[in-house]
Design a protein around this motif. Structure first.
Motif, PDB file in Angstrom:
ATOM      1  N   ILE A  42       0.498  -0.884  -0.066  1.00 27.58           N
ATOM      2  CA  ILE A  42      -0.258  -0.177   0.347  1.00 27.58           C
ATOM      3  C   ILE A  42       0.945   1.037   0.061  1.00 27.58           C
ATOM      4  N   ASP A  43       0.510   2.269  -0.090  1.00 25.64           N
ATOM      5  CA  ASP A  43       1.667   3.671  -0.133  1.00 25.64           C
ATOM      6  C   ASP A  43       0.517   4.611  -0.060  1.00 25.64           C
ATOM      7  N   GLU A  44      -0.745   3.953   1.040  1.00 21.99           N
ATOM      8  CA  GLU A  44      -1.752   5.297   2.536  1.00 21.99           C
ATOM      9  C   GLU A  44      -2.409   3.970   2.754  1.00 21.99           C
ATOM     10  N   LEU A  45      -2.574   4.521   4.951  1.00 19.41           N
ATOM     11  CA  LEU A  45      -2.525   3.500   5.180  1.00 19.41           C
ATOM     12  C   LEU A  45      -4.152   4.393   5.792  1.00 19.41           C
ATOM     13  N   VAL A  46      -5.487   4.181   5.644  1.00 13.15           N
ATOM     14  CA  VAL A  46      -6.440   4.219   6.672  1.00 13.15           C
ATOM     15  C   VAL A  46      -6.925   3.881   8.135  1.00 13.15           C
ATOM     16  N   VAL A  47      -6.675   4.804   8.947  1.00 18.34           N
ATOM     17  CA  VAL A  47      -7.291   3.733  10.432  1.00 18.34           C
ATOM     18  C   VAL A  47      -8.676   4.234  10.840  1.00 18.34           C
ATOM     19  N   ASN A  48      -9.423   3.049  10.522  1.00 18.20           N
ATOM     20  CA  ASN A  48     -10.762   3.810  11.377  1.00 18.20           C
ATOM     21  C   ASN A  48     -11.294   3.289  12.714  1.00 18.20           C
ATOM     22  N   CYS A  49     -11.365   4.680  13.542  1.00 21.47           N
ATOM     23  CA  CYS A  49     -11.687   4.361  14.384  1.00 21.47           C
ATOM     24  C   CYS A  49     -12.264   4.966  15.715  1.00 21.47           C
ATOM     25  N   ARG A  50     -12.563   4.883  16.547  1.00 20.06           N
ATOM     26  CA  ARG A  50     -13.278   6.086  17.703  1.00 20.06           C
ATOM     27  C   ARG A  50     -12.421   7.022  18.296  1.00 20.06           C
ATOM     28  N   GLU A  51     -12.949   7.866  18.624  1.00 23.06           N
ATOM     29  CA  GLU A  51     -11.655   9.820  18.746  1.00 23.06           C
ATOM     30  C   GLU A  51     -11.309   9.256  20.513  1.00 23.06           C
ATOM     31  N   ALA A  58      -2.620   6.343  17.096  1.00 26.18           N
ATOM     32  CA  ALA A  58      -0.768   7.202  16.689  1.00 26.18           C
ATOM     33  C   ALA A  58      -0.015   6.703  17.594  1.00 26.18           C
ATOM     34  N   ASP A  59      -0.068   6.433  18.610  1.00 21.47           N
ATOM     35  CA  ASP A  59       1.182   6.196  18.849  1.00 21.47           C
ATOM     36  C   ASP A  59       1.992   5.031  18.639  1.00 21.47           C
ATOM     37  N   ALA A  60       1.424   3.665  18.452  1.00 22.47           N
ATOM     38  CA  ALA A  60       1.685   2.692  18.438  1.00 22.47           C
ATOM     39  C   ALA A  60       2.151   2.612  16.507  1.00 22.47           C
ATOM     40  N   LEU A  61       1.423   3.901  15.969  1.00 20.75           N
ATOM     41  CA  LEU A  61       2.179   4.178  14.217  1.00 20.75           C
ATOM     42  C   LEU A  61       2.765   5.141  14.332  1.00 20.75           C
ATOM     43  N   SER A  62       3.400   5.517  15.279  1.00 23.04           N
ATOM     44  CA  SER A  62       4.068   6.699  15.293  1.00 23.04           C
ATOM     45  C   SER A  62       5.828   7.185  13.912  1.00 23.04           C
ATOM     46  N   ASP A  63       5.698   6.190  13.968  1.00 15.64           N
ATOM     47  CA  ASP A  63       7.062   5.588  12.602  1.00 15.64           C
ATOM     48  C   ASP A  63       6.828   5.262  11.980  1.00 15.64           C
ATOM     49  N   PHE A  64       5.881   4.309  11.101  1.00 17.17           N
ATOM     50  CA  PHE A  64       5.171   4.043  10.114  1.00 17.17           C
ATOM     51  C   PHE A  64       5.198   4.619   9.109  1.00 17.17           C
ATOM     52  N   SER A  65       5.501   4.176   7.382  1.00 20.07           N
ATOM     53  CA  SER A  65       5.810   4.745   6.333  1.00 20.07           C
ATOM     54  C   SER A  65       4.672   3.748   5.544  1.00 20.07           C
ATOM     55  N   PRO A  66       4.199   3.965   4.951  1.00 17.90           N
ATOM     56  CA  PRO A  66       3.967   5.506   5.131  1.00 17.90           C
ATOM     57  C   PRO A  66       3.431   5.913   5.704  1.00 17.90           C
ATOM     58  N   SER A  67       2.594   7.714   5.533  1.00 15.82           N
ATOM     59  CA  SER A  67       1.787   8.081   6.332  1.00 15.82           C
ATOM     60  C   SER A  67       0.697   7.559   6.744  1.00 15.82           C
ATOM     61  N   VAL A  68       0.243   7.802   8.278  1.00 16.15           N
ATOM     62  CA  VAL A  68      -1.209   7.438   8.551  1.00 16.15           C
ATOM     63  C   VAL A  68      -2.337   8.497   8.725  1.00 16.15           C
ATOM     64  N   ARG A  69      -3.685   8.030   8.448  1.00 12.84           N
ATOM     65  CA  ARG A  69      -4.502   9.117   8.289  1.00 12.84           C
ATOM     66  C   ARG A  69      -5.826   7.868   9.224  1.00 12.84           C
ATOM     67  N   PHE A  70      -6.668   9.222   9.957  1.00  9.42           N
ATOM     68  CA  PHE A  70      -7.520   8.689  10.366  1.00  9.42           C
ATOM     69  C   PHE A  70      -8.667   8.937   9.962  1.00  9.42           C
ATOM     70  N   ALA A  71      -9.348   7.947   9.894  1.00 11.82           N
ATOM     71  CA  ALA A  71     -11.455   8.478   9.622  1.00 11.82           C
ATOM     72  C   ALA A  71     -11.901   7.896  10.669  1.00 11.82           C
ATOM     73  N   ILE A  72     -12.585   8.603  11.603  1.00  9.92           N
ATOM     74  CA  ILE A  72     -13.108   8.534  13.204  1.00  9.92           C
ATOM     75  C   ILE A  72     -14.542   7.699  13.161  1.00  9.92           C
ATOM     76  N   ASP A  73     -14.884   7.172  13.404  1.00 15.49           N
ATOM     77  CA  ASP A  73     -16.749   7.543  13.727  1.00 15.49           C
ATOM     78  C   ASP A  73     -17.244   8.268  13.988  1.00 15.49           C
ATOM     79  N   THR A  74     -18.108   8.694  13.143  1.00 16.03           N
ATOM     80  CA  THR A  74     -18.698   9.592  14.055  1.00 16.03           C
ATOM     81  C   THR A  74     -20.025   9.338  14.447  1.00 16.03           C
ATOM     82  N   ILE A  75     -20.361   7.857  15.096  1.00 19.47           N
ATOM     83  CA  ILE A  75     -20.819   6.991  15.590  1.00 19.47           C
ATOM     84  C   ILE A  75     -19.749   5.905  16.388  1.00 19.47           C
TER      85      ILE A  75
END
Length: 207
Positions: A42-51, A58-75
């Motif tokens: 992959i060249d993009e990582l998205v993590v779906n989680c609660r706020e 984020a701490d667990a993935l702090s030095d992960f490459s490629p960069s990490v984006r978060f997709a936060i559950d609205t509910i």
């Protein structure tokens, strides 16, 4: 390369008080094991989680490459269909490999094969031990987002429901075995399962 989506927003009720997404499996948080497993395809990582999970993940993935984006559950904890939908909607790529955070043995060769098989289709979904593995599959992002929206509008929460709107291929077990390790589908839901996996990896984590 495509995106990777890790689904981590559940409350892990069978796991006890700890959040299994960041539980240290032989010294490595499970979500990091999943991310490391798919990093090369992959060249993009998205993590779906609660706020409330975001900081620890984020701490667990702090030095992960490629960069990490978060997709936060609205509910919070609206179910895996909502989690898949939220994660895929945050992707910039046409295709994405979706993997649950409790599948720490995910095989990159198998994910790569699924990505290849998905081309020209809306999804490639493995069938392992008789069950469609919808949280270890590859989806074309836009059609799956729409199908998840429609399923949620019908109050259908089973992860197979969106597939009824997709043109998808099923990858059978014999084919999977030829292209990777079937341990890729092992998921850890309980502490006992977690501790057995830790022992296999040479650790002895007891939460």
């Amino acid at each position: 390369m495509p995106a990777g989506v890790v689904i981590a927003g559940g409350y892990s009720t069978r796991f006890g008080d700890a959040d299994k997404a960041v539980a240290p499996l032989a010294g490595v948080p499970m979500v990091r094991r999943v991310a490391d497993g798919i990093e090369g395809v992959i060249d993009e990582l998205v993590v779906n989680c609660r706020e409330d999970q975001r900081s620890a993940i984020a701490d667990a993935l702090s030095d992960f490459s490629p960069s990490v984006r978060f997709a936060i559950d609205t509910i919070p904890d609206a179910g895996p269909v909502a989690g898949i939908r939220t994660g895929l909607a945050a992707c910039d790529h046409e295709y994405a490999a979706v993997v649950a955070c409790d599948m720490p043995f995910v095989d990159p060769k198998l994910v790569s094969y699924l990505l290849n098989q998905a081309r020209g289709h809306d999804a490639a979904v493995p069938r392992f031990e008789g069950w469609l593995q919808t949280t270890h599959a590859v989806y074309r992002t836009d059609p799956m987002v729409r199908a998840c929206d429609d399923a949620l509008d019908r109050d259908e929460r089973r992860t197979v429901e969106p597939l009824s709107e997709l043109e998808y291929v099923v990858i059978e077990e014999d084919d999977l075995r030829d292209h990777g390790s079937l341990t890729s589908f092992e998921n850890l839901n309980t502490r006992d399962e977690f501790e057995r996996a830790a022992a296999t990896l040479g650790g002895d984590e007891r939460l």
